[in-house]
Scaffold this motif. Structure first.
Motif, mmCIF file in Angstrom:
data_model
loop_
_atom_site.group_PDB
_atom_site.id
_atom_site.type_symbol
_atom_site.label_atom_id
_atom_site.label_comp_id
_atom_site.label_asym_id
_atom_site.label_seq_id
_atom_site.Cartn_x
_atom_site.Cartn_y
_atom_site.Cartn_z
ATOM 1 N N GLY A 1 0.824 -1.196 0.000
ATOM 2 C CA GLY A 1 0.000 0.000 0.000
ATOM 3 C C GLY A 1 0.862 1.251 0.000
ATOM 4 O O GLY A 1 2.049 1.216 -0.346
ATOM 5 N N LYS B 1 -2.248 5.930 -1.832
ATOM 6 C CA LYS B 1 -2.964 4.677 -1.579
ATOM 7 C C LYS B 1 -3.306 4.014 -2.904
ATOM 8 O O LYS B 1 -3.675 4.691 -3.868
ATOM 9 C CB LYS B 1 -4.270 4.941 -0.830
ATOM 10 N N GLN C 1 -12.842 -5.891 -2.061
ATOM 11 C CA GLN C 1 -11.909 -4.804 -1.760
ATOM 12 C C GLN C 1 -12.617 -3.602 -1.150
ATOM 13 O O GLN C 1 -11.958 -2.678 -0.653
ATOM 14 C CB GLN C 1 -11.135 -4.405 -3.024
ATOM 15 N N MET D 1 -6.880 0.959 1.054
ATOM 16 C CA MET D 1 -7.020 1.299 -0.361
ATOM 17 C C MET D 1 -7.984 2.471 -0.474
ATOM 18 O O MET D 1 -8.644 2.843 0.492
ATOM 19 C CB MET D 1 -7.587 0.104 -1.162
ATOM 20 N N PRO E 1 -2.883 -2.026 -6.587
ATOM 21 C CA PRO E 1 -1.854 -2.570 -5.698
ATOM 22 C C PRO E 1 -1.173 -3.791 -6.304
ATOM 23 O O PRO E 1 -1.820 -4.597 -6.965
ATOM 24 C CB PRO E 1 -2.635 -2.941 -4.442
#
Length: 189
Positions: free
Chosen positions: A46, A135, A96, A105, A112
């Motif tokens: 991240g 991020k 996610q 995130m 990512p």
């Protein structure tokens, strides 16, 4: 940044509530389609290179990386029958929403990657780790301008353009383009 985080929390929570039952259905279908857990967890990097566990619906066989990390290919033979549909429609990414709610995130940012791929790409793409300045996102500027068809050396150009010029307007544009991509299945693997 405050408003971006506020949007991430609010939208991920609302979407999680609205999509909870459909996500349970997808999880059940994944379990029925192939052996193994419905959710796939994998360590990704991240912001500032901090590792976190990213969640997805499992779309590949359990032994998909028995010989080591592999970059996903178009029509990847490791995908399950349902997994192909989930990946093309991008429904595999729904878990996610948890990563977004937790602040690991954002809705928009560079996708990512695993440390393995950062190390590999950095050997021939100078500055690839610069993507870690923000991020990672569920969608991103590179995703809506080529998606998974982009090679890493092309992806970094879009990711750095996003990092340099990020704004509410750019995020909204990425989100709207992503909605279109979900319904047209363009650029998915």
């Amino acid at each position: 940044m405050f408003f971006k985080r506020l949007f991430d929390i609010t939208a991920s929570l609302l979407m999680g509530i609205v999509l909870f039952v459909p996500m349970l259905g997808i999880a059940l279908l994944v379990k029925l389609d192939s052996p193994g857990p419905a959710l796939f967890r994998q360590e990704r990097l991240g912001r500032n290179g901090v590792p976190f566990m990213m969640y997805k619906f499992r779309s590949m066989r359990m032994d998909a990386e028995a010989s080591g990390p592999l970059w996903a290919e178009r029509n990847d033979a490791r995908c399950t029958r349902l997994g192909r549909l989930l990946r093309r429609s991008r429904l595999d990414e729904l878990p996610q929403l948890v990563n977004i709610f937790l602040g690991e995130m954002s809705f928009v940012g560079p996708r990512p990657e695993r440390a393995f791929f950062y190390d590999r790409f950095e050997t021939y793409i100078r500055g690839f780790r610069n993507r870690l300045a923000v991020k990672p996102g569920l969608t991103g500027y590179a995703q809506v301008h080529g998606g998974y068809e982009l090679r890493p050396e092309e992806k970094i150009v879009y990711d750095m353009a996003y990092i340099r010029g990020r704004s509410v307007q750019m995020d909204l544009d990425c989100i709207l383009r992503t909605v279109k991509l979900v319904f047209t299945w363009e650029g998915a693997r």
